[in-house]
Design a protein around this motif. Structure first.
Motif, PDB file in Angstrom:
ATOM      1  N   LYS A 221       0.806  -1.215   0.000  1.00 21.78           N
ATOM      2  CA  LYS A 221       0.000   0.000   0.000  1.00 21.78           C
ATOM      3  C   LYS A 221       0.846   1.276   0.000  1.00 21.78           C
ATOM      4  O   LYS A 221       0.569   2.212  -0.737  1.00 21.78           O
ATOM      5  N   LEU A 222       1.851   1.333   0.857  1.00 23.39           N
ATOM      6  CA  LEU A 222       2.626   2.570   1.018  1.00 23.39           C
ATOM      7  C   LEU A 222       4.088   2.366   0.638  1.00 23.39           C
ATOM      8  O   LEU A 222       4.620   1.268   0.715  1.00 23.39           O
ATOM      9  N   ASP A 250       1.356   6.929  -1.189  1.00 17.17           N
ATOM     10  CA  ASP A 250       0.715   5.767  -1.802  1.00 17.17           C
ATOM     11  C   ASP A 250       1.644   5.132  -2.827  1.00 17.17           C
ATOM     12  O   ASP A 250       2.289   5.835  -3.615  1.00 17.17           O
ATOM     13  N   ASN A 251       1.714   3.820  -2.825  1.00 19.20           N
ATOM     14  CA  ASN A 251       2.461   3.084  -3.841  1.00 19.20           C
ATOM     15  C   ASN A 251       1.587   2.979  -5.087  1.00 19.20           C
ATOM     16  O   ASN A 251       0.523   2.362  -5.045  1.00 19.20           O
ATOM     17  N   PRO A 252       1.993   3.596  -6.207  1.00 13.44           N
ATOM     18  CA  PRO A 252       1.116   3.603  -7.395  1.00 13.44           C
ATOM     19  C   PRO A 252       0.721   2.202  -7.872  1.00 13.44           C
ATOM     20  O   PRO A 252      -0.378   1.999  -8.382  1.00 13.44           O
ATOM     21  N   GLU A 253       1.614   1.215  -7.701  1.00 16.26           N
ATOM     22  CA  GLU A 253       1.308  -0.153  -8.152  1.00 16.26           C
ATOM     23  C   GLU A 253       0.161  -0.793  -7.378  1.00 16.26           C
ATOM     24  O   GLU A 253      -0.427  -1.780  -7.817  1.00 16.26           O
ATOM     25  N   PHE A 254      -0.105  -0.220  -6.200  1.00 18.98           N
ATOM     26  CA  PHE A 254      -1.113  -0.831  -5.330  1.00 18.98           C
ATOM     27  C   PHE A 254      -2.522  -0.648  -5.871  1.00 18.98           C
ATOM     28  O   PHE A 254      -3.425  -1.438  -5.563  1.00 18.98           O
ATOM     29  N   PRO A 258      -6.497  -5.930  -5.496  1.00 19.39           N
ATOM     30  CA  PRO A 258      -7.416  -5.780  -4.364  1.00 19.39           C
ATOM     31  C   PRO A 258      -6.640  -5.543  -3.066  1.00 19.39           C
ATOM     32  O   PRO A 258      -5.525  -6.039  -2.897  1.00 19.39           O
ATOM     33  N   THR A 259      -7.231  -4.799  -2.155  1.00 16.71           N
ATOM     34  CA  THR A 259      -6.627  -4.606  -0.839  1.00 16.71           C
ATOM     35  C   THR A 259      -6.845  -5.867  -0.012  1.00 16.71           C
ATOM     36  O   THR A 259      -7.685  -6.713  -0.346  1.00 16.71           O
ATOM     37  N   LEU A 260      -6.108  -5.976   1.086  1.00 15.66           N
ATOM     38  CA  LEU A 260      -6.311  -7.114   1.984  1.00 15.66           C
ATOM     39  C   LEU A 260      -7.746  -7.089   2.526  1.00 15.66           C
ATOM     40  O   LEU A 260      -8.386  -8.144   2.668  1.00 15.66           O
ATOM     41  N   ALA A 261      -8.249  -5.888   2.796  1.00 16.44           N
ATOM     42  CA  ALA A 261      -9.621  -5.776   3.304  1.00 16.44           C
ATOM     43  C   ALA A 261     -10.628  -6.221   2.240  1.00 16.44           C
ATOM     44  O   ALA A 261     -11.612  -6.908   2.551  1.00 16.44           O
ATOM     45  N   GLY A 300       2.430   0.553   6.106  1.00 20.24           N
ATOM     46  CA  GLY A 300       1.195   0.404   5.327  1.00 20.24           C
ATOM     47  C   GLY A 300       0.575  -0.968   5.452  1.00 20.24           C
ATOM     48  O   GLY A 300      -0.657  -1.114   5.468  1.00 20.24           O
ATOM     49  N   GLU A 301       1.426  -2.003   5.577  1.00 22.98           N
ATOM     50  CA  GLU A 301       0.880  -3.365   5.665  1.00 22.98           C
ATOM     51  C   GLU A 301       0.301  -3.655   7.057  1.00 22.98           C
ATOM     52  O   GLU A 301      -0.626  -4.450   7.172  1.00 22.98           O
TER      53      GLU A 301
END
Lengths: 424, 424
Positions: A221-222, A250-254, A258-261, A300-301
């Motif tokens: 994420k970050l 913010d990490n643009p690749e993220f 999908p997020t973990l959530a 971020g993680e």
């Protein structure tokens, strides 16, 4: 993760006077990790890896470094909570932000001598390039009557849902020269394969699904501003040149994954039902980012873990029979230390990698990674790891336990065991 | 201390499958430490010292590094739990294995701008030799209408019992040229002075006693075999020469002083009574030994803490209204890491000080100190610290708190406050 990564993330994400979702859990204890020597399992090893830690959690047995739900020395297969739960009729799922063939998720699904036997092609690679490992893949080839790589074992597993990264371990022939891929094997076993964030919404009630959203580890994420990470502190004429503080961005690749959530939400929707379920969710790259001096990465993680936990707590609010456990497979290198040396700031600084992080609340955090001078990675720590819990009976849990005891707590809650300590 | 020092001590003292007395406490949580900037107290500082940590615990207020129960920026005196308890009629005592003028015990008895103003002579020394400190002793001289050094404030305090090291801060004139020593001042205030282990047994019912058993810090229980400590790892031709593992042995100097448990036992006998009491006991040299790479030293001092705790739990067993809290002022440098590098043991090792400790159960622990390259000491850590508790209502304590909240918990138990969070 350990208390260091949690404190560093709290200071950045919610401020030193703030509280993470994790901090509101009604129970928190500590678990002693334990690994044993492969050659002589009577000898304790004080620092483990994700394989031995994952195995302790998933099976209640202490094993040697590198082993995935197999016993040190004997290679005996160790039954995991997912297998026991599945046999008893529970739905089962695994979500991870790393390759789902990586050691921690693998410990809940597969049994293999060596964690890096992740896909058919990596089995050959491990045996050729890492003869120093205490275990290898040689007994696990399917062609030799073995259980196959982790990817093959996942493809042939009874799980209902598996979401994460690691496509490359599946998108390859099951054996060199074969026309069948591991993905084919999974489909033959009744799995649907999804590969895009938008596919998460389409997972249906009884589908068995493998979601593979990146080739390997999923993007985090970050990141540090402009990609900044901790680096060796420079000196000039005997004076310390303190590195410029940086913030996270913010990490643009993220944005593409999908997020973990989001994966956790999809898993809860899929697994919810009268059968009950067991779901393992891993914010895997707290470890990976700490290995590679990426302070904002592991901040971020921990944030992703916290967001996924918030969803799980929301679910539990309307399903009060839900037990939520949050813990770690092992501690890590990152250390919160003064942002300049307290005693002699002009002459002395960390001999390792060091980052100064500018926090949104206006402070500067010093984060140190100094477990070895390798260009490749930092070491794990053998520190006791936190265990958080919410749900029925958690206030009666002992504040101190061994990592293998987490397995017994899960089994007891599922009605599948006595809840006594695992074997260790 | 933090979870690192506890895990390292457990592995050595009782084995990785064993349990410390500490591990049997019914409650364990974590406390976020917090320090603030002296020049602008709105700015958070993420790593504190024993002065700011002791002040947070003793007064419920976050202050700046170096300050002892005085407010950052304003020098306002902050009321401590000991003063509030004493005013309410409780008996009060402080026990520490360091100089009783050192920052943590001082925070429970004294109020001063700068922790190193420990005795009259050290006040002049601090102001001459450490102009870089954010605070100094200049306002605290008695001759300038100040409260005097920590030793003078202890001598004039209302405490019933103070036991520890630090004789040199008392055995000196209150002011240069004066014929009165700080010891005289203490006697004038009704204190008996004891200096030998055998005197502990002679402390009587209503005596007010200051026990000073060493000139400065008291000798510690354990040391490395032959005095071995962690040292920089040597390399030869690019290859790591891993240091020889060593075990711990009794420190011969320790035989002459009372143990922390002996001092704690004497304090419990003296303070027990219908008035009730507040006692602060500090195993101080976990910190000191970690600063100076003395692994066996901090292992032994966690052991001393555990023995003192066992006595306190014995007392509480027959006095069930007793609340026992165990926590730390701040985290520390020591880190449990692999005893040889996992990835490249021939080429890479810690860039800092490193010890390989041979444990009685037959393993080898790698312990790393790598927060700076100073020949003088290691840094503290800002990691959240453990809080353990036993006694009435402890299972209802929140698993996460801020360090200042410990003050509120004590006050609530004493019936002196609402138990709400301190100011921070």
């Amino acid at each position: 993760m350990d208390d260091q990564q949690i404190t560093i993330a709290r200071n950045y994400l919610v401020g030193s006077r703030g509280r993470l979702v994790l901090d509101a859990m009604p129970y928190r204890g500590a678990a002693q990790v334990l690994t044993v020597d492969e050659a002589d399992p009577r000898i304790p090893v004080y620092v483990g890896d994700s394989a031995s830690g994952g195995t302790a959690l998933a099976t209640g047995t202490a094993t040697s470094i590198g082993r995935v739900s197999t016993a040190a020395g004997t290679d005996q297969k160790l039954a995991s909570v997912m297998e026991l739960a599945s046999a008893a009729g529970f739905a089962t799922g695994v979500v991870s932000s790393t390759s789902i063939t990586d050691a921690t998720p693998a410990a809940f699904v597969a049994h293999i001598d060596q964690r890096y036997c992740q896909g058919p092609s990596s089995m050959e690679l491990v045996d050729k390039t890492h003869p120093q490992y205490s275990t290898n893949c040689s007994k696990d080839y399917k062609s030799r009557g073995g259980r196959g790589s982790v990817a093959e074992q996942i493809a042939e597993s009874g799980l209902d849902l598996i979401l994460g990264g690691g496509l490359r371990d599946f998108d390859q022939p099951v054996e060199q020269g074969s026309g069948t891929t591991v993905l084919d094997l999974a489909r033959q076993n009744g799995f649907s394969i999804i590969r895009n964030r938008s596919d998460l919404a389409s997972i249906r009630g009884q589908d068995r699904t493998i979601g593979l959203f990146s080739d390997g580890i999923m993007p985090v994420k970050l990141r540090g501003s402009g990609g900044a990470i901790a680096e060796f502190v420079q000196r000039e004429d005997g004076r310390v040149l303190w590195p410029e503080p940086f913030a996270c961005e913010d990490n643009p690749e993220f944005a593409d994954v999908p997020t973990l959530a989001e994966m956790t939400g999809a898993a809860l929707r899929r697994l919810d039902g009268p059968r009950g379920f067991v779901l393992m969710v891993e914010s895997a790259s707290i470890d990976d980012q700490a290995h590679y001096w990426r302070t904002c990465g592991h901040i971020g993680e921990v944030g992703q873990l916290d967001e996924a936990l918030a969803l799980a707590l929301d679910y539990a609010a309307t399903h009060p029979e839900t037990l939520i456990l949050v813990t770690a497979d092992h501690g890590h290198a990152a250390q919160l230390i003064p942002e300049t040396s307290e005693l002699a700031p002009q002459e002395h600084a960390s001999p390792g990698r060091f980052a100064r992080i500018r926090t949104p609340e206006g402070g500067i955090m010093g984060v140190n990674y100094s477990t070895n001078d390798s260009p490749d990675w930092e070491e794990h720590s053998g520190v006791q790891v936190p265990v958080y819990a919410a749900g029925p009976g958690v206030r009666a849990l002992p504040p101190f336990m061994h990592q293998v005891d987490v397995f017994g707590i899960m089994l007891k809650h599922l009605g599948l065991g006595t809840g006594t300590a695992g074997t260790h």
